[in-house]
Design a protein around this motif. Structure first.
Motif, short mmCIF file in Angstrom:
data_model
loop_
_atom_site.label_atom_id
_atom_site.label_comp_id
_atom_site.label_asym_id
_atom_site.label_seq_id
_atom_site.Cartn_x
_atom_site.Cartn_y
_atom_site.Cartn_z
N THR A 57 0.83 -1.20 0.00
CA THR A 57 0.00 0.00 0.00
C THR A 57 0.87 1.25 0.00
O THR A 57 0.60 2.21 -0.74
N ALA A 58 1.92 1.27 0.81
CA ALA A 58 2.80 2.44 0.85
C ALA A 58 3.50 2.64 -0.49
O ALA A 58 3.64 3.78 -0.96
N SER A 112 2.39 1.74 -3.48
CA SER A 112 1.43 2.21 -4.49
C SER A 112 1.06 3.67 -4.26
O SER A 112 0.90 4.44 -5.22
N VAL A 113 0.96 4.08 -3.00
CA VAL A 113 0.69 5.50 -2.71
C VAL A 113 1.86 6.35 -3.16
O VAL A 113 1.67 7.46 -3.70
N ALA A 114 3.09 5.87 -2.97
CA ALA A 114 4.26 6.63 -3.40
C ALA A 114 4.29 6.77 -4.91
O ALA A 114 4.60 7.84 -5.45
N CYS A 157 1.69 6.68 -6.94
CA CYS A 157 0.62 7.63 -7.30
C CYS A 157 1.04 9.06 -7.03
O CYS A 157 0.73 9.97 -7.82
N ALA A 158 1.75 9.30 -5.95
CA ALA A 158 2.20 10.65 -5.63
C ALA A 158 3.19 11.15 -6.66
O ALA A 158 3.13 12.31 -7.09
#
Length: 110
Positions: A89-90, A92-94, A96-97
């Protein structure tokens, strides 16, 4: 005006005296008002028989070791999977950012 008001020595309590007067003449009523004769106590029951200590057979020790190993493996698997889910999750968030940052910073380069 700003000097402390200390009581005169004749009104100050001495260290050996108490400010609370002692209770005198206090009489408690009896707990029971009925007039019966006391009974003779019965025989004292015997102490319970002590149980023998728990004895492990080789089979029960094997079952206990296998059960403990299974519990450790299951709990370890659950904890590792939770850690892996958090890491994915971390990541994928990175990603996306980074993508959003590149899209918002240079809108005219396409």
């Amino acid at each position: 005006m700003f000097t402390p008001k200390i009581p005169p020595p004749d009104t100050a309590p001495t260290p050996g005296t108490s400010l609370v007067p002692p209770l005198t003449g206090l009489v408690h009523p009896p707990a029971c008002t009925c007039h019966h004769t006391p009974t003779v106590p019965g025989p004292v029951p015997a102490a319970p028989v002590a149980r023998p200590a728990v004895r492990f057979t080789p089979g029960s020790l094997l079952v206990a070791a296998a059960g403990g190993t299974a519990v450790v493996l299951v709990v370890g698997t659950v904890l590792v999977s939770m850690l892996l889910a958090t890491a994915i999750t971390a990541a994928s968030v990175a990603v996306c950012a980074v993508v959003l940052r590149s899209l918002l910073n240079r809108p005219n380069n396409r």
